[in-house]
Design a protein around this motif. Structure first.
Motif, PDB file in Angstrom:
ATOM      1  N   ARG A 275       0.833  -1.200   0.000  1.00  0.00           N
ATOM      2  CA  ARG A 275       0.000   0.000   0.000  1.00  0.00           C
ATOM      3  C   ARG A 275       0.865   1.245   0.000  1.00  0.00           C
ATOM      4  N   GLY A 276       0.349   2.279  -0.575  1.00  0.00           N
ATOM      5  CA  GLY A 276       1.099   3.524  -0.621  1.00  0.00           C
ATOM      6  C   GLY A 276       0.958   4.370   0.623  1.00  0.00           C
ATOM      7  N   ASP A 277       0.211   3.854   1.643  1.00  0.00           N
ATOM      8  CA  ASP A 277      -0.016   4.668   2.832  1.00  0.00           C
ATOM      9  C   ASP A 277       0.879   4.272   3.994  1.00  0.00           C
ATOM     10  N   SER A 306       1.193   0.575  -4.649  1.00  0.00           N
ATOM     11  CA  SER A 306      -0.030   1.025  -5.318  1.00  0.00           C
ATOM     12  C   SER A 306      -1.149   1.054  -4.297  1.00  0.00           C
ATOM     13  N   ASP A 307      -2.025   2.064  -4.401  1.00  0.00           N
ATOM     14  CA  ASP A 307      -3.169   2.146  -3.501  1.00  0.00           C
ATOM     15  C   ASP A 307      -4.224   1.100  -3.842  1.00  0.00           C
ATOM     16  N   ASP A 308      -4.207   0.600  -5.075  1.00  0.00           N
ATOM     17  CA  ASP A 308      -5.158  -0.417  -5.497  1.00  0.00           C
ATOM     18  C   ASP A 308      -4.379  -1.650  -5.940  1.00  0.00           C
ATOM     19  N   ARG A 374      -7.945  -1.441   5.962  1.00  0.00           N
ATOM     20  CA  ARG A 374      -7.412  -0.100   5.759  1.00  0.00           C
ATOM     21  C   ARG A 374      -7.366   0.678   7.064  1.00  0.00           C
ATOM     22  N   GLY A 378     -11.582   5.521   4.056  1.00  0.00           N
ATOM     23  CA  GLY A 378     -11.293   5.707   2.661  1.00  0.00           C
ATOM     24  C   GLY A 378     -12.360   6.518   1.946  1.00  0.00           C
ATOM     25  N   SER A 525       7.658   0.612   2.413  1.00  0.00           N
ATOM     26  CA  SER A 525       7.381   0.909   0.998  1.00  0.00           C
ATOM     27  C   SER A 525       8.315   1.984   0.462  1.00  0.00           C
TER      28      SER A 525
END
Length: 866
Positions: A275-277, A306-308, A374, A378, A525
């Motif tokens: 995840r990008g977070d 990637s977020d998805d 998450r 979101g 990440s």
């Protein structure tokens, strides 16, 4: 009048990876087959290299006499091109396509002669080795250390009508060589240790296979163009397997490796989408284990951000030109996937012409233990919450109005309150407040008298509406707070996982700084990480991984390890809560650095202890061996000084010889003892220069007893070595003396040049004897100090000669090993770095299977290969 041919001749090439694989034999076998069919076949030129089975294949074939060419006072044989053209056969057999003709012949290269025969309409069958292809010349030199002067342009072979690969495994070719089926017996040892090393043959074989495979691809593309075929033909598979780090990932990896192994040239890549977070939801320890598993099974592991997840998988697959994607069946339940498509379904929707395989596993459809993955609700859930906050109260109110006879205000209030709770669970606090307000208005409008107005007739209804709004807001706040607490718990769980991995790795003595940096990049990440040390000159990189920053100023995250050392990361800025975990990684790195310093100190202490042990062993070992020559010298001198005995000239000479031999033994013993002591204490410092090997070998051999039994066979064009001439002479003297002691036959010193697997150019010296030899499991024991293998009498040294030889060799950045001599005996292999070539100096070459002339146009040495 001669008419030009109606067609150009057809060229058939037999390509081999190395000499001796059987190219000429296969060529002549094809010639015999065509001749048996009635085809007019002649032999233009064939070189059998004195191989009996190859020569037998010439029986019954017409051979065109060779042309004699005089050059510099010698006579050489070449193919008589005019005679073959005059004979005009249907097929001409011409060996060694890359051969350089003797000056005076019409064409400089044999492939040019072949081109003339083809223009004349004559089919040609020929041979060539892969190392003679022009495009591979530099590659072959890097592998074998041999610069091929005789080359053929690639287009000559590529334009051939047929190219047949003559293949043989390296082990089989070395056995053929050892059995004498390729070269004469006196050349076998040198060939096996130089060009025909197993690693060289394996690399050349791969080059040949890849070159032929590329040509097959070219032929396939030409066929497609000719027949106007536009559809994709996936001749090579590239498979992307998406892993989550979960228990189903090993099943996916094994399936990907199995599918890739079923196709020629298949390749597979494992990808993990982070995840990008920030922190991932997967244990870094699990990812590390699967990373190792991928490597062990022949794949490559990649991490993308990637977020998805579905988007990340598809973008990676397209970037890698993948033909297939493997995804595990969803672990979510059927009801969950019915309302929201899983990753697999979304990958299938966006895959286009990429095949997608959904692989079943034991965890499929069993649901996930942690549905809320998450750290916040979101954007998507927030939008859905607002939509439900507006629509759901309206729909519920309309249903209640339609069934107004079945319920009263109490039930209606509870149902509307449940709508607020549902919206709070889905969308959070603000959508729930919107739903609460709308529900209160609808409740007042439709169910509180007077109906269809916002006026409230009875006071208790005011309290009901107020309580309704307060309860709705309270429930929404509790749900939102619970979501936040769950996110914090997941983050804490991720931190705990990462810290657990760190604690576990701290207990493992083999943990290294690169592994820590790799783990940090995966957990946070990041694209790169490094450990930097600061000194008066600036920043120095201690160790780095990925796209690492070169200074603290260019890093996105920096954490001090100590006053002068920092852990730096590049990729994104971390939240303050994440920096605590980065600090843990920095502390772990500090422990590893301290452990390395402790190991260095321990090694230093061990070296001192070893030095003391060596000195003690020296004193214990020389008690007899020092006294023996001293006693012999004293006895001989006392005898000569005795006036009561009249010694004859022969007796005096014998006593003097005893003194001299004992003094020599004593000198050699003391020299070895001193050298070993200096080696143990690190007192020997080599002063390497560019040294001529042959002159050093002859100086080392000359003073030895029975030096006449040593044959020096060093190539005339052997390059210089970068070594200490004095130390090298001592090493060679010790090795030759050891070989002479243990064999009654002749000892051979051979010299050759080659390139090690890591591209380092070396010169190899081999001291070969045919004595009783040593078991292979005792090779390492040979070089241990104070070791004497076999039945060695007392007083015949203390077992230091070979130990000193290896120590001096290593001081010159060389290696000294032992191996069995083919046919029996022992061979010492001494490898030293080759001197760097100077401007204007000719490049040193070692011919792989025949002597090559000093100059490409000078065939003065060509007679050697005739």
């Amino acid at each position: 009048m001669d008419h030009p041919p109606t067609r150009r001749g057809r060229l058939r090439v037999y390509l081999g990876a190395a000499p001796g694989v059987g190219k000429t034999y296969k060529m002549l076998d094809e010639a015999q087959r065509r001749a048996a069919r009635g085809t007019d076949v002649v032999v233009g030129f064939v070189e059998t290299h004195a191989r009996v089975h190859t020569a037998e294949q010439l029986d019954g074939l017409e051979i065109v006499p060779r042309r004699r060419v005089a050059y510099r006072g010698s006579s050489y044989e070449e193919m008589d091109l005019d005679a073959v053209l005059l004979r005009r056969p249907e097929v001409a057999v011409v060996d060694e396509l890359a051969h350089t003709n003797v000056p005076g012949v019409e064409h400089a290269k044999r492939w040019e002669d072949v081109d003339v025969l083809l223009d004349a309409g004559i089919d040609v069958i020929t041979t060539v080795n892969v190392q003679h292809l022009e495009s591979l010349n530099d590659v072959v030199e890097a592998i074998t250390g041999v610069r091929q002067r005789e080359t053929v342009p690639d287009h000559v072979v590529r334009d051939a009508d047929a190219v047949e690969l003559v293949d043989m495994s390296p082990q089989a070719l070395r056995r053929r060589l050892a059995h004498g089926n390729v070269y004469a017996a006196d050349k076998v040892d040198a060939a096996l240790s130089r060009y025909f090393r197993e690693g060289n043959l394996a690399a050349l074989r791969e080059l040949a296979l890849l070159w032929v495979a590329d040509r097959v691809d070219e032929g396939l593309e030409l066929y497609r163009q000719k027949h106007r075929i536009n559809a994709t033909w996936p001749t090579r598979e590239r498979i992307v397997v998406a892993v989550t780090g979960g228990p189903e990932s090993p099943t996916l990896l094994r399936r990907a490796a199995l599918i890739a192994g079923r196709t020629a040239g298949g390749e597979w890549l494992a990808v993990y989408v982070a995840r990008g977070d920030g922190l991932s939801g997967t244990s870094p320890d699990q990812l590390a284990r699967q990373h190792t598993m991928v490597k062990d099974m022949g794949g490559s592991f990649h991490t993308v951000v990637s977020d998805d997840v579905a988007t990340g998988i598809l973008e990676f697959a397209r970037a890698e030109n993948a033909s297939q994607i493997l995804i595990g069946a969803s672990r979510r339940g059927r009801w969950s996937t019915a309302f929201r498509p899983g990753v697999g379904e979304r990958v299938i929707d966006g895959s286009g012409d990429i095949d997608v395989h959904i692989v079943s596993h034991d965890q499929a459809r069993q649901g996930t233990r942690d549905r809320q993955r998450r750290p916040d609700l979101g954007l998507r859930r927030t939008v859905v919450g607002y939509v439900l906050g507006v629509l759901l109260p309206i729909v519920t109110a309309l249903l209640l109005v339609a069934t107004s006879d079945l319920h009263d205000l109490t039930l209606e209030s509870m149902l509307m309150l449940s709508v607020v709770v549902v919206v709070a669970i889905v969308g959070g606090l603000v959508p729930a407040l919107v739903a609460a307000v709308i529900s209160a208005v609808l409740l007042n409008w439709y169910f509180v008298e007077p109906l269809h107005t916002l006026t409230i007739a009875r006071g208790q209804y005011v309290v009901v509406i107020a309580v309704f709004v307060v309860v709705g807001a309270a429930v929404a706040s509790v749900v939102d707070l619970a979501a936040g607490r769950a996110a914090q718990a997941r983050r804490a769980s991720s931190e705990a996982d990462a810290l657990a991995v760190l604690s576990h790795s701290l207990l493992r003595a083999g943990e290294s700084l690169p592994a820590v940096l790799t783990q940090a990049c995966e957990v946070f990440s990041m694209t790169g990480a490094a450990i930097l040390a600061r000194d008066e000159k600036g920043w120095t990189t201690v160790v780095a991984h990925g796209d690492a920053p070169a200074s603290v100023d260019t890093a996105d995250v920096d954490v001090p390890i100590d006053d002068r050392t920092f852990l730096v990361l590049r990729g994104r800025t971390l939240a303050a809560s994440d920096r605590r975990l980065v600090t843990a990684y920095a502390a772990h790195a500090a422990v590893i650095l301290e452990r390395a310093r402790a190991a260095t100190e321990q090694a230093r202490a061990v070296q001192l202890a070893e030095t003391d042990r060596t000195r003690t062993a020296l004193l214990a070992a020389v008690s007899h061996d020092l006294r023996s020559p001293l006693a012999a010298i004293k006895a001989a001198v006392s005898s000569l000084r005795n006036d009561e005995i009249a010694w004859s000239e022969e007796d005096e000479a014998e006593l003097l010889m005893t003194i001299e031999e004992s003094a020599d033994r004593l000198d050699a013993l003391v020299a070895n003892l001193l050298d070993m002591s200096r080696l143990r204490t690190g007192a020997i410092t080599a002063l390497p220069t560019d040294v001529d090997v042959e002159s050093v070998v002859r100086r080392a051999v000359a003073p030895l007893p029975e030096a006449d039994r040593v044959d020096v066979r060093v190539d005339a064009d052997l390059p210089l070595v970068h070594a200490d001439a004095g130390l090298l002479e001592r090493v060679l003297a010790n090795l030759c003396e050891n070989a002479l002691k243990h064999t009654d036959s002749r000892v051979t010193v051979q010299g050759s040049a080659y390139v090690e697997s890591d591209g380092v150019p070396l010169v190899c010296l081999r001291i070969v004897d045919h004595g009783p030899g040593v078991p292979s499991d005792a090779f390492d024991q040979l070089f241990a100090p104070f070791q004497r293998l076999g039945d060695v009498p007392q007083g015949d040294g203390v077992g230091l000669g070979l130990a000193v030889a290896r120590g001096l060799t290593e001081a010159m950045s060389g290696t000294l090993d032992a191996e069995e001599t083919p046919g029996g005996g022992l061979t010492f292999v001494l490898s030293l770095p080759r001197a760097k070539a100077t401007d204007g100096a000719p490049e040193a070459e070692v011919a792989p299977y025949r002597p090559e002339p000093e100059d490409a146009t000078d065939p003065a040495v060509e007679e050697d290969r005739r």
